[in-house]
Design an enzyme around this catalytic site. Structure first.
Site, mmCIF file in Angstrom:
data_model
loop_
_atom_site.group_PDB
_atom_site.id
_atom_site.type_symbol
_atom_site.label_atom_id
_atom_site.label_comp_id
_atom_site.label_asym_id
_atom_site.label_seq_id
_atom_site.Cartn_x
_atom_site.Cartn_y
_atom_site.Cartn_z
ATOM 1 N N ASP A 73 3.739 4.989 -0.055
ATOM 2 C CA ASP A 73 3.847 3.639 -0.593
ATOM 3 C C ASP A 73 5.138 3.030 -0.062
ATOM 4 O O ASP A 73 6.229 3.414 -0.476
ATOM 5 C CB ASP A 73 3.881 3.662 -2.132
ATOM 6 C CG ASP A 73 2.521 4.014 -2.740
ATOM 7 O OD1 ASP A 73 1.746 4.713 -2.069
ATOM 8 O OD2 ASP A 73 2.262 3.590 -3.874
ATOM 9 N N LYS A 118 -4.126 -2.088 -4.733
ATOM 10 C CA LYS A 118 -3.544 -1.343 -5.848
ATOM 11 C C LYS A 118 -2.620 -2.232 -6.668
ATOM 12 O O LYS A 118 -1.503 -2.517 -6.253
ATOM 13 C CB LYS A 118 -2.772 -0.131 -5.313
ATOM 14 C CG LYS A 118 -1.992 0.640 -6.384
ATOM 15 C CD LYS A 118 -1.302 1.867 -5.810
ATOM 16 C CE LYS A 118 -0.340 2.471 -6.822
ATOM 17 N NZ LYS A 118 0.442 3.584 -6.276
ATOM 18 N N LYS A 157 -0.521 -3.236 -2.096
ATOM 19 C CA LYS A 157 -0.143 -2.945 -3.482
ATOM 20 C C LYS A 157 0.731 -4.071 -3.997
ATOM 21 O O LYS A 157 1.563 -4.598 -3.258
ATOM 22 C CB LYS A 157 0.586 -1.597 -3.486
ATOM 23 C CG LYS A 157 1.225 -1.189 -4.788
ATOM 24 C CD LYS A 157 1.788 0.237 -4.681
ATOM 25 C CE LYS A 157 2.706 0.563 -5.840
ATOM 26 N NZ LYS A 157 3.341 1.881 -5.715
#
Lengths: 336, 279
Positions: free
Chosen positions: A173, A272, A236
């Site tokens: 991430d 996400k 995300k």
């Protein structure tokens, strides 16, 4: 609908070669109708999901959870416990599915890997117990690139990423360089994502836009496209470290971006939302949003995840309520 | 001067310090005074669940308040109740009952800092230790108030539970709920923290079974359950997570008599600590 116009599009793979082309493309994306997006997200949040559909949604949401702990106070013991919980969220009920992934800081990755994949050197644990159900299926995500601010030189970010992958993370991430993005240096953001993508090797790359710092939905749409063009596997919403985290309208804008990106390129990118999703009700609202915006193709842990920590316990409590008929209490589930 | 438009009142639930309508949107009619009727919220299982969440959230703050402070607040409830005496009388509650209810608040208020002395203390032990026992609140109490007397019975169920630091979700008398909702207005203006007392109006057999099975409820007070079969089934559900249970009182119980300590002590947990004496 605020679908992106698809006509007279330049070759998307060529965009990264020049700052001018990139800016021209990103600023050429249609603007987001703010009121419309918020209204649509709010309206989809009013759907009532009951009984068997709810049970299905809860199990799906559990499989989509990226069980996260990103604290300075994280210890090997704490992340091991978290990883064990990821494999078997409800020890009292073997039919409960495992979560999507565990998400930790790079220094904690080896301890999580030990639990998820058994001790280093081989699959299957050394003890008498067989490998836990879900071993090797629960992904191991690590934040990298000087999370959460991303204010570090590129070499540091690359080293951070390589270290996390070497330690066993199969999902990275990363945070985008908001400073560069907000000052319009799109090429720099693009090149950074491309470089990190390369450093990830086989690992999946999730690109955190930190939408709370991007100010407008237009910026969210641009950042989504920028990240996808540069090779993101997932986009995300947030780090969870700034007050404004994931919201349904922001997620709606990002879902539209991945839908349009697939229509344009044929490549599917996951989404996400992270931060601030605490209850089963919230999670189900997001699932409705996914189904109504991009369709059932994304209703899968490979394409949609929740970045959350306290959400899992609420999902487990609701699941217990549905199976036993009695409301569950937080005393019956582990706190971390 | 034109005639005033009547101010009609909707009697709502009392959950987490607020007065929401039932989540289900339902209400039912009850007799109000001589010849008028009132709409009262008909609570659902979800209202009961929300009330437990509110009670749990209020728990640590209320249990953590000093006994002296809790006593002050209970006394404050008595002050506010005294000031609204006429309002209760207008609802059809006899003046004597309102006075008795006020006195009961004062009586329990006085117990707040004495209960630990009566129920706790230094235990004699064979060893160089100071051994202390102190009573602590059980946690969230789900209670069923008696159908009558509507006000005194309700107060006699709520006060002994909260004086020691418990928080309650109470199902008010289904036939006479107006006193309960008016008492909620008293509680809301008495410095009682939001969520310490939550009042549900409606059918007992609808809300209480979910409270009896609820894993986040620590004790069940069945005082007002008249149906013996229902009481048994509730007790069975409560056994699932070993809740403390107070059984129903007999139909002709004298609510005006000295209540004694039993209602308070039934909702306590004893904590004992061993402290090395040294020397």
């Amino acid at each position: 609908m605020t679908a992106t116009a698809m006509s007279a599009r330049p070759d998307l793979t060529e965009l990264g070669r020049s700052e001018t082309a990139l800016r021209g493309f990103l600023h050429g994306l249609p603007g987001v109708d703010q009121v419309g997006a918020e209204q649509r997200a709010a309206q989809l949040g009013t759907r009532s999901i009951k009984a068997t559909a709810k049970a299905w949604a809860i199990d799906l949401a559990i499989r989509m959870v990226d069980l996260t702990t990103l604290e300075g106070a994280d210890t090997p013991g704490k992340v091991r416990a978290l990883a064990a919980k990821a494999l078997r969220p409800d020890p009292a009920d073997p039919s409960c599915p495992h979560v999507g992934a565990v998400c930790v800081y790079p220094s904690m990755v080896p301890y999580v890997a030990e639990v998820l994949r058994g001790p280093a050197g081989g699959a299957g644990s050394a003890g008498a117990e067989a490998a836990p159900a879900g071993a090797g299926v629960v992904h191991l995500a690590s934040v990298a690139t000087a999370f959460p601010a991303g204010q570090a030189p590129l070499e540091v970010k690359l080293a951070d990423t390589r270290a996390a992958v070497a330690a066993g993370a199969d999902e990275i991430d990363m945070v985008i360089n908001r400073s560069a993005f907000l000052t319009g240096r799109y090429q720099e953001v693009y090149d950074e994502v491309v470089a990190i993508r390369e450093a990830c090797g086989p690992a999946h790359l999730k690109v955190i836009l930190e939408t709370g710092e991007l100010s407008t939905y237009d910026n969210v749409r641009r950042a989504s496209w920028l990240a996808m063009l540069a090779g993101a596997d997932f986009i995300k919403t947030s780090t969870g470290k700034v007050p404004a985290a994931a919201t349904p309208p922001v997620t709606l804008v990002m879902l539209e971006a991945v839908r349009d990106f697939r229509a344009a390129t044929g490549r599917q990118v996951g989404v996400k939302p992270a931060g601030g999703i605490k209850t089963t009700k919230d999670a189900i609202k997001y699932l409705v949003l996914v189904n109504e915006t991009v369709g059932a193709d994304w209703l899968d842990p490979d394409w949609f995840r929740f970045g959350a920590s306290s959400l899992l316990n609420d999902l487990l409590m609701q699941r217990t309520k549905l199976t036993t008929g009695d409301y569950a209490g937080p005393d019956y589930f582990t706190r971390d | 001067m034109s005639e005033r438009v009547a101010v009609r009142k909707t009697y709502k639930l009392y959950i987490g310090g607020k007065f929401p309508r039932s989540e289900s949107g339902r209400s039912y009619l009850v007799q109000s005074g001589e010849n008028s009727t009132a709409n009262v919220a008909l609570a659902s299982r979800k209202d009961a669940r929300d009330a437990v969440v509110a009670a749990r959230a209020a728990g640590s703050g209320w249990a953590g308040a000093t006994a002296y402070n809790r006593g002050q607040i209970l006394y404050r409830v008595a002050e506010m109740l005294e000031g609204r005496r006429e309002q209760f009388v207008a609802l059809g509650i006899p003046g004597d009952e309102v006075d008795a209810a006020t006195d009961r608040w004062v009586w329990y208020a006085g117990w707040s800092d004495k209960l630990p002395q009566v129920r706790g203390g230094v235990n004699p032990v064979a060893g160089p230790y100071l051994n202390l026992s102190t009573p602590e609140p059980t946690g969230v109490v789900a209670a069923v108030a008696p159908a009558a007397p509507a006000l005194l019975g309700l107060v006699s169920v709520i006060a002994p539970a909260i004086v020691s630091g418990n928080t309650v979700v109470v199902a008010a008398s289904p036939t006479d709920p107006l006193a309960a909702v008016t008492l909620a207005e008293v509680l809301a203006t008495s410095d009682l923290p939001a969520g310490v007392v939550n009042i549900l109006t409606g059918r007992i057999e609808e809300t209480v079974p979910s409270l009896a099975g609820h894993r986040d409820v620590n004790a069940l007070d069945l005082t007002g359950v008249a149906d013996a079969e229902l009481a048994t089934s509730l007790e069975v559900r409560a056994a699932e997570n070993l809740k403390r249970v107070l059984r129903p009182v007999p139909p002709h119980h004298d609510w005006y008599a000295d209540p004694g300590l039993a209602r308070m002590t039934a909702l306590l947990e004893t904590k004992t600590v061993w402290h090395p004496k040294g020397g």
